[in-house]
Design an enzyme around this catalytic site. Structure first.
Site, PDB file in Angstrom:
ATOM      1  N   HIS A  94       0.676  -1.361   0.124  1.00 24.21           N
ATOM      2  CA  HIS A  94       0.160  -0.025  -0.088  1.00 24.21           C
ATOM      3  C   HIS A  94       0.864   1.226  -0.352  1.00 24.21           C
ATOM      4  O   HIS A  94       2.018   1.421   0.579  1.00 24.21           O
ATOM      5  CB  HIS A  94      -0.873  -0.288   1.007  1.00 24.21           C
ATOM      6  CG  HIS A  94      -2.296   1.042   1.393  1.00 24.21           C
ATOM      7  ND1 HIS A  94      -2.023   1.979   1.425  1.00 24.21           N
ATOM      8  CD2 HIS A  94      -3.867   0.860   1.190  1.00 24.21           C
ATOM      9  CE1 HIS A  94      -2.998   2.534   1.114  1.00 24.21           C
ATOM     10  NE2 HIS A  94      -4.320   2.151   1.188  1.00 24.21           N
ATOM     11  N   HIS A  95       0.414   2.302  -0.520  1.00 23.38           N
ATOM     12  CA  HIS A  95       1.536   3.449  -0.642  1.00 23.38           C
ATOM     13  C   HIS A  95       1.321   4.458   0.603  1.00 23.38           C
ATOM     14  O   HIS A  95       2.214   5.256   0.692  1.00 23.38           O
ATOM     15  CB  HIS A  95       0.981   4.603  -1.863  1.00 23.38           C
ATOM     16  CG  HIS A  95       1.491   4.576  -2.763  1.00 23.38           C
ATOM     17  ND1 HIS A  95       2.579   5.150  -2.742  1.00 23.38           N
ATOM     18  CD2 HIS A  95       1.540   4.490  -4.588  1.00 23.38           C
ATOM     19  CE1 HIS A  95       3.575   4.656  -4.200  1.00 23.38           C
ATOM     20  NE2 HIS A  95       2.550   4.990  -4.945  1.00 23.38           N
ATOM     21  N   ALA A  96       0.693   3.776   1.144  1.00 24.04           N
ATOM     22  CA  ALA A  96       0.433   4.901   2.532  1.00 24.04           C
ATOM     23  C   ALA A  96       1.707   4.048   3.407  1.00 24.04           C
ATOM     24  O   ALA A  96       2.793   4.505   4.283  1.00 24.04           O
ATOM     25  CB  ALA A  96      -0.769   4.039   3.649  1.00 24.04           C
ATOM     26  N   ASN A 294       5.590   7.371   2.874  1.00 27.27           N
ATOM     27  CA  ASN A 294       5.314   7.670   1.668  1.00 27.27           C
ATOM     28  C   ASN A 294       5.764   9.250   1.951  1.00 27.27           C
ATOM     29  O   ASN A 294       4.906  10.191   2.193  1.00 27.27           O
ATOM     30  CB  ASN A 294       4.236   7.816   1.417  1.00 27.27           C
ATOM     31  CG  ASN A 294       3.743   8.311  -0.216  1.00 27.27           C
ATOM     32  OD1 ASN A 294       4.332   9.603  -1.257  1.00 27.27           O
ATOM     33  ND2 ASN A 294       3.051   7.210  -1.068  1.00 27.27           N
TER      34      ASN A 294
END
Length: 468
Positions: A94-96, A294
């Site tokens: 996940h980009h988080a 991120n």
């Protein structure tokens, strides 16, 4: 198992989110007390004969599924059945959890730099999971965060105004912001907000208005995903870059613009105005307290899809990127990411649901397509003795932007990964082919140029892609 031995080096793999009740504050990371490695490492296969397009189809189906937010936000698939005795490893984050730069670092830690394996240093101390906090504890933490946000907002707004005043040479704005900062300096110290040291900057060059035209892939997206993968020669792209006096990134963006032009023309959908590209930019300073997070912002720039000459496209990309970077630096990107901390998640979630219901993402998209160029490892990597041949990037799409183009360099290759909504771009392989063909075109044109003209300072073109 290779991954299990390195878990103490891979911090994001064992942490999960806990949600604050009622969405009063942003979720918190904790060390997952129920971490189960077997849940995250999975097995899949492609049918015979194991072509690369079959691999891309399998990956497209996998990435269409959302991650389970009650567990650490990652999965890793070992995909067998590829021709030539090859196998693939797809790791989804996940980009988080990580961005492109930290993702590359994470993957290099997962793999070996020697076919015989590597000595993994033992953990300095045993891993300690955290109990899941109760609702009362989370509400208390959320309340403290909310109490700090109004004061932080004042400091952040003043600092942003000062930086904008410096960049635009506006002394009134600078003096006003300085006065606000002086008056709340004790408050800033309490909140641990360091004052930024001033620096001299030239004012940004004027940038033309960036209004994304309509294209077939700037429509509401569906839950489905399709992937196209391909490879290009990095030395060829560098040769083009050197011949034209540009950067590798300029060339990558220019060839993507050329491929998009070809694809749009074939669908009778080429706008008169140039497209607008969104280019991810790392805002890492090396001073981050949190290593795995991120730290990416977006730079908007024109894509000269209205230009037929490939050399001129490179030149225009170089000029547009220079202007966009100057404007981008006028207000440091970390200020923009700091502002995202202020809306409570409950408010933000309602706004996003309303946006989805009204399809505002399709109507108000800031750009037509995301184009990302991520530098990768320059030395070979290995998994259980098997050499990594390609490092295909797999990114994501968002509402109103049904196409993402990401390029990852590895060794002497540029590996391309195009992710799309198949209802909007049903022939994404044709688009990838058009992009890769632009490299051959630029290579031929630059080789044919007279030596005298080859020394002219102009932007260059780059290429990428790979399979397996």
């Amino acid at each position: 198992m290779q991954l299990e031995q390195r878990l103490h080096l891979l911090e994001p793999l064992r942490r999960r989110l806990v949600e604050v009740p009622l969405g009063l504050d942003h979720p918190y990371w904790i060390e997952d007390p129920d971490f189960d490695l077997d849940f995250h490492v999975r097995h899949s296969a492609v049918p015979p004969p194991g072509r690369d397009d079959q691999l891309a189809a399998v990956v497209g189906r996998i990435i269409a599924r959302p991650l389970d937010r009650t567990r650490p936000l990652w999965l890793s698939y070992v995909i067998e059945g590829l021709s030539g005795g090859r196998f693939a490893v797809l790791t989804v984050f996940h980009h988080a959890t990580v961005d492109g730069a930290s993702g590359v670092e994470l993957m290099t830690l997962m793999l070996d730099d020697d076919p015989g394996g590597a000595e993994v240093p033992p953990a300095a101390e045993p891993w300690r999971p955290e109990p899941v906090p109760g609702d009362l504890e989370l509400l208390a933490r959320g309340a403290m965060g909310l109490a700090r946000k109004p004061a932080r907002g004042v400091v952040l707004a003043a600092r942003s105004a000062r930086e904008l005043g410096e960049a635009t040479r506006n002394p009134v704005l600078v003096r006003t912001a300085d006065g606000v900062l002086r008056s709340i300096r004790p408050l800033g110290a309490v909140l641990n907000l360091r004052r930024r040291r001033g620096d001299d900057r030239d004012p940004p060059s004027p940038l033309p208005s960036l209004r994304p035209p309509r294209t077939p892939f700037n429509q509401p997206i569906t839950p489905h995903r399709r992937l196209a993968i391909g490879t290009a020669s990095l030395p060829t792209v560098r040769a083009i870059k050197s011949a034209l006096g540009a950067t590798v990134n300029d060339v990558v963006i220019a060839i993507c613009a050329g491929g998009l032009r070809t694809w749009l023309e074939s669908h009778d959908a080429l706008p008169d105005d140039p497209l607008v590209g969104l280019v991810p930019v790392s805002i890492r300073t090396g001073e981050e307290v949190e290593r795995w997070t991120n730290r990416v912002s977006m730079l908007a720039s024109t894509l000269p899809t209205d230009e037929a000459d490939p050399i001129e496209r490179v030149r225009r990309v170089h000029a547009a990127m220079t202007s966009s970077k100057e404007l981008f630096q006028a207000l440091p990107a970390e200020r923009l990411t700091d502002f995202t901390e202020f809306p409570p998640p409950a408010v933000f979630a309602r706004a996003m649901r309303l946006s989805a219901r009204l399809r505002l993402g399709s109507r108000l998209t800031p750009g037509n397509v995301v184009i990302s160029n991520v530098p990768g490892p320059r030395t070979p990597l290995y998994a259980a003795g098997a050499r990594l041949e390609h490092y295909y990037p797999v990114s994501m799409i968002v509402e109103g932007q049904g196409l993402n183009i990401t390029v990852q360099s590895y060794l002497d290759k540029l590996d391309f990964g195009l992710v799309c909504c198949p209802e909007l771009v049903p022939d994404v392989d044709d688009l990838l082919a058009a992009i890769l063909a632009e490299i051959d075109t630029l290579d031929g044109v630059t080789r044919a140029r007279p030596p005298k003209r080859a020394r002219v300072r102009r932007p260059t073109t780059t290429t990428g892609g790979g399979a397996g």
